[in-house]
Design an enzyme around this catalytic site. Sequence first.
Site, PDB file in Angstrom:
ATOM      1  N   LYS A  42      40.648  37.502  35.723  1.00  0.00           N
ATOM      2  CA  LYS A  42      40.910  36.183  35.160  1.00  0.00           C
ATOM      3  C   LYS A  42      41.953  36.241  34.043  1.00  0.00           C
ATOM      4  O   LYS A  42      42.200  37.279  33.428  1.00  0.00           O
ATOM      5  CB  LYS A  42      39.607  35.572  34.638  1.00  0.00           C
ATOM      6  N   ARG A  97      31.001  38.313  41.056  1.00  0.00           N
ATOM      7  CA  ARG A  97      31.963  37.963  42.106  1.00  0.00           C
ATOM      8  C   ARG A  97      33.296  38.604  41.746  1.00  0.00           C
ATOM      9  O   ARG A  97      33.908  38.266  40.731  1.00  0.00           O
ATOM     10  CB  ARG A  97      32.085  36.444  42.191  1.00  0.00           C
TER      11      ARG A  97
END
Length: 401
Positions: free
Chosen positions: A340, A374
């Site tokens: 991210k 995830r």
Amino acid sequence: MAIRVYSVIVENKSEARRVIAEVGADAAGCGWMAPKAVHRLVMLDGVQPKQANIIKQEMLGKGGEAAVARGVVDHSVAETKVLLMGTLRQYEHFLAKLACQPFGLADLARRIKEALDGQEGFSPYDLDCRGKTIRLGDKTLVMGILNVTPDSFSDGGKYADPGWAVERAGQLVADGADIIDLGGESTRPGYTPVAEEEELARVIPVLKKLVQELPVPISIDTTKAAVARRALDLGVHIINDQWGLRADPALADLAAAYGAPLVLMHNQKGTDYRDLMGDMVEFFRESISMAQQAGLPREKIIIDPGLGFGKTAEQNLEALRRLKELRCLGQPVLIGPSRKSTIGKVLNLPVGERVEGTAATVAVGAANGAHIVRVHDVKEMVRVARMTDAIMGRWDEGSEK
């Protein structure tokens, strides 16, 4: 020999009983003293002064404490936050008295008890994913990301070809993925929404092969009920909704009708919060209620704090630090920190060089209560998760070679 002095930290009654037993107390003593060894803080927000005064009086009367705004005594404030502080034993007596009070405090007592019960954690259980089973709570599960999109922030276009996508999914499973999450619409910052027909065209050819060839459950990452229905008809096992039923509430009805576990992710437009975790908990309570009203059992609901969605980099880091606070909901937690932008901002690294940063977030997330992570880099993150599990006491020596 000098007396040794050192600190002991316990997070729940189970750990308290273990520590007390180590002293040499008998079983009855362990059971009686354990609630006295666990101290909890519970925040109440939006409390009226007449309620706050009763709450404070009752909590003080049981040996606990309740912090309120200065203006509560003379009603010079319209409402206040209340921070409850006490042991589980003190809460037990406090809640018994609060349940007898007026002004909606009986219902508040029930909700406080639910929050306290959730903090104790849930016992591991087998989750039925439409015929495939995953075990939640024994170890950190790894969900492998499979994007069949041309514009995903990390791997856009790499697996748009169905053949490559199926091959990639097989490799993720071989690397240790417990679940495969298939997505056909990018949700990166500044993404362009795609029409239902285009999303279906991307995922259906891949999904047809995945459900036949893979031994693990397949999750469909979508916010559209029509896409989810088609995927469910083809045999998909889990629905992963990145808007927590706010984009398409019909996903709740579908999950209930097909008996599919549902991942509810926190998301919002903008990054303004009254209190990050408090707002998130309230969001989840509303989403969970929507799913239950549709007929989905609570044990089939998974929550996701939505790292990277509707949050600044600082807020994403805060959510990871405070992840344990989601335990008050009593639901399994999934996090998706992989590669991210927060990692990029902290380390000043491009997407392709964020494996180590992802590893840190996975380790902290698993230590703070995430049950599923995830990720893109499955092989590496499986190793991180197993090591973190071992440190946290979730390791069967005979299960790992």
